[in-house]
Scaffold this motif. Structure first.
Motif, PDB file in Angstrom:
ATOM      1  N   GLU A  82      -1.132   5.959   3.603  1.00 52.97           N
ATOM      2  CA  GLU A  82      -1.689   4.731   3.666  1.00 52.97           C
ATOM      3  C   GLU A  82      -3.165   4.733   4.380  1.00 52.97           C
ATOM      4  O   GLU A  82      -3.873   3.809   4.062  1.00 52.97           O
ATOM      5  CB  GLU A  82      -1.067   3.678   4.511  1.00 52.97           C
ATOM      6  N   GLY A  83      -3.497   5.996   5.040  1.00 57.22           N
ATOM      7  CA  GLY A  83      -4.760   6.078   5.301  1.00 57.22           C
ATOM      8  C   GLY A  83      -5.017   5.068   6.826  1.00 57.22           C
ATOM      9  O   GLY A  83      -4.517   4.350   7.091  1.00 57.22           O
ATOM     10  N   PRO A  84      -6.243   5.199   6.999  1.00 55.08           N
ATOM     11  CA  PRO A  84      -6.806   4.261   8.197  1.00 55.08           C
ATOM     12  C   PRO A  84      -6.815   2.869   8.184  1.00 55.08           C
ATOM     13  O   PRO A  84      -6.791   2.163   9.039  1.00 55.08           O
ATOM     14  CB  PRO A  84      -8.112   5.018   8.666  1.00 55.08           C
ATOM     15  N   GLY A  85      -6.623   2.511   6.994  1.00 51.51           N
ATOM     16  CA  GLY A  85      -6.239   1.089   6.780  1.00 51.51           C
ATOM     17  C   GLY A  85      -4.992   0.554   6.837  1.00 51.51           C
ATOM     18  O   GLY A  85      -4.850  -0.794   6.844  1.00 51.51           O
ATOM     19  N   GLY A  86      -4.362   1.242   6.741  1.00 55.58           N
ATOM     20  CA  GLY A  86      -2.589   0.802   6.703  1.00 55.58           C
ATOM     21  C   GLY A  86      -2.277   0.075   7.817  1.00 55.58           C
ATOM     22  O   GLY A  86      -1.447  -0.815   7.936  1.00 55.58           O
ATOM     23  N   ALA A 124     -10.439  -2.068  -0.699  1.00 54.29           N
ATOM     24  CA  ALA A 124     -11.202  -1.143   0.197  1.00 54.29           C
ATOM     25  C   ALA A 124     -10.027  -0.422   0.789  1.00 54.29           C
ATOM     26  O   ALA A 124     -10.218   0.924   1.329  1.00 54.29           O
ATOM     27  CB  ALA A 124     -11.833  -2.169   1.194  1.00 54.29           C
ATOM     28  N   ALA A 125      -8.784  -0.966   1.175  1.00 48.02           N
ATOM     29  CA  ALA A 125      -7.955  -0.045   2.086  1.00 48.02           C
ATOM     30  C   ALA A 125      -7.256   0.923   1.323  1.00 48.02           C
ATOM     31  O   ALA A 125      -7.085   2.088   1.670  1.00 48.02           O
ATOM     32  CB  ALA A 125      -6.754  -1.185   2.452  1.00 48.02           C
ATOM     33  N   ILE A 126      -7.057   0.738  -0.017  1.00 46.56           N
ATOM     34  CA  ILE A 126      -6.508   1.642  -0.825  1.00 46.56           C
ATOM     35  C   ILE A 126      -7.517   2.772  -1.082  1.00 46.56           C
ATOM     36  O   ILE A 126      -7.182   3.763  -1.395  1.00 46.56           O
ATOM     37  CB  ILE A 126      -6.085   1.216  -2.159  1.00 46.56           C
ATOM     38  N   GLN A 127      -8.839   2.363  -1.118  1.00 48.01           N
ATOM     39  CA  GLN A 127      -9.963   3.342  -1.430  1.00 48.01           C
ATOM     40  C   GLN A 127      -9.987   4.285  -0.001  1.00 48.01           C
ATOM     41  O   GLN A 127     -10.187   5.512  -0.269  1.00 48.01           O
ATOM     42  CB  GLN A 127     -11.359   2.912  -1.608  1.00 48.01           C
ATOM     43  N   LEU A 128      -9.855   3.745   0.912  1.00 50.06           N
ATOM     44  CA  LEU A 128      -9.721   4.552   2.308  1.00 50.06           C
ATOM     45  C   LEU A 128      -8.773   5.621   2.282  1.00 50.06           C
ATOM     46  O   LEU A 128      -8.851   6.628   2.792  1.00 50.06           O
ATOM     47  CB  LEU A 128      -9.705   3.460   3.623  1.00 50.06           C
ATOM     48  N   ALA A 129      -7.619   4.950   2.091  1.00 52.05           N
ATOM     49  CA  ALA A 129      -6.341   5.973   2.022  1.00 52.05           C
ATOM     50  C   ALA A 129      -6.467   6.893   0.887  1.00 52.05           C
ATOM     51  O   ALA A 129      -6.189   8.307   1.420  1.00 52.05           O
ATOM     52  CB  ALA A 129      -5.050   5.296   1.319  1.00 52.05           C
ATOM     53  N   ARG A 130      -7.353   6.988  -0.182  1.00 50.36           N
ATOM     54  CA  ARG A 130      -7.406   7.938  -1.253  1.00 50.36           C
ATOM     55  C   ARG A 130      -8.576   8.953  -0.829  1.00 50.36           C
ATOM     56  O   ARG A 130      -8.453  10.056  -0.804  1.00 50.36           O
ATOM     57  CB  ARG A 130      -7.896   7.248  -2.550  1.00 50.36           C
ATOM     58  N   LEU A 140       0.915  -1.278  -0.024  1.00 52.16           N
ATOM     59  CA  LEU A 140      -0.034  -0.095   0.058  1.00 52.16           C
ATOM     60  C   LEU A 140       0.799   1.267   0.062  1.00 52.16           C
ATOM     61  O   LEU A 140       0.600   2.272  -0.723  1.00 52.16           O
ATOM     62  CB  LEU A 140      -0.941  -0.134   1.144  1.00 52.16           C
ATOM     63  N   GLU A 141       1.919   1.355   0.823  1.00 60.84           N
ATOM     64  CA  GLU A 141       2.734   2.341   0.938  1.00 60.84           C
ATOM     65  C   GLU A 141       3.509   2.776  -0.484  1.00 60.84           C
ATOM     66  O   GLU A 141       3.672   3.823  -0.960  1.00 60.84           O
ATOM     67  CB  GLU A 141       3.888   2.252   2.014  1.00 60.84           C
ATOM     68  N   PHE A 142       3.835   1.627  -0.993  1.00 60.18           N
ATOM     69  CA  PHE A 142       4.563   1.467  -2.372  1.00 60.18           C
ATOM     70  C   PHE A 142       3.737   2.183  -3.591  1.00 60.18           C
ATOM     71  O   PHE A 142       4.034   2.984  -4.129  1.00 60.18           O
ATOM     72  CB  PHE A 142       5.277   0.252  -2.724  1.00 60.18           C
TER      73      PHE A 142
END
Length: 263
Positions: free
Chosen positions: A216-220, A236-242, A33-35
């Motif tokens: 990374e947002g709250p899912g990281g 879902a995690a990357i959508q939260l980050a965006r 996710l970070e990358f």
């Protein structure tokens, strides 16, 4: 530790104690996710073809990916063994160097990524020196991206182990107050930021129109504990980050902050 001690600890940590390449590739889903989020931000701000300087680029994970999609990249890192590994990729130049004194002419790059140095530099003057150098070598109107580790992320990891807090409660409170690393941890940290502090340091270094996001947002944090997730959960995690990248204090609950501004 003073900065000389931190610099020595960085050499030992990244030369043999910790695999930075694995952190961004196979160690956890958070690394992926970070990358991907870092690449996304860089590419959106500065499309290829463009010349990019990767400061603190370690073994070249970001550099290799950028080159593969049309960028011309130079990597700088203070750890010789990491530079040697990066050089083996063969698609970009990799050199040993210090973020505080970059050996490049003014206006040499279209974008600069400084991911790592800021959280290994204890003094505000050193951090501003590194940011000023990034701005100096970036052409006017080019983009400087600077990564930092938020204080709350470090504290959250410790809060899961009460023995760590009990061993140095005053130290952990100082971390929250002023960003000073706690000496009992293995990571050779110099300073941990808040989003507002990172923005202020970048602006004070002459970088303009700065925006700081939670990378990374709250899912990281959830992804930090697993090596693999199904694609629906990762999506879902990357959508939260965006979605929550720039949302108030939520950005401080990310694994990393990323500030971007104009040189």
């Amino acid at each position: 530790m003073n900065q000389n001690e931190i610099d020595e600890a960085i050499q030992a940590y990244y030369s043999g104690e910790f695999d930075e390449n694995a952190r961004l590739t196979t160690r956890s889903a958070q690394g992926r996710l970070e990358f991907e989020r870092t690449q996304e931000v860089i590419r959106r701000a500065t499309p290829p073809p463009a010349r990019v300087l990767d400061v603190g680029g370690a073994t070249g994970v970001h550099a290799a990916a950028l080159v593969a999609t049309g960028y011309d990249v130079v990597l700088v890192d203070p750890v010789p063994s990491q530079v040697a590994t990066a050089a083996l990729v063969g698609t970009f130049k990799a050199v040993v160097g210090d973020a505080r004194a970059l050996d490049f002419p003014d206006d040499s790059f279209d974008a600069v990524l400084i991911a790592g140095p800021l959280y290994h530099l204890a003094g505000r003057d050193d951090r501003r020196r590194a940011l000023r150098e990034a701005r100096r070598v970036c052409r006017p109107g080019g983009v400087v991206h600077a990564s930092a580790i938020p204080r709350l992320a470090v504290f959250a990891a410790a809060a899961l182990e009460p023995a760590l807090l009990d061993a140095d409660l005053d130290g952990w409170l100082d971390l929250l107050r002023v960003g000073t690393p706690v000496g009992s941890t293995r990571f050779p940290g110099g300073h941990f930021h808040t989003a507002r502090e990172l923005e202020e340091e970048m602006l004070a270094s002459g970088i303009r129109d700065v925006t700081v996001i939670g990378l990374e947002g709250p899912g990281g944090f959830a992804l930090e504990s697993v090596t693999e997730v199904n694609e629906a959960d990762y999506a879902a995690a990357i959508q939260l980050a965006r979605t929550f990248a720039g949302a108030g204090h939520i950005r401080d609950f990310s694994n990393h902050l990323l500030g971007s501004g104009l040189a």
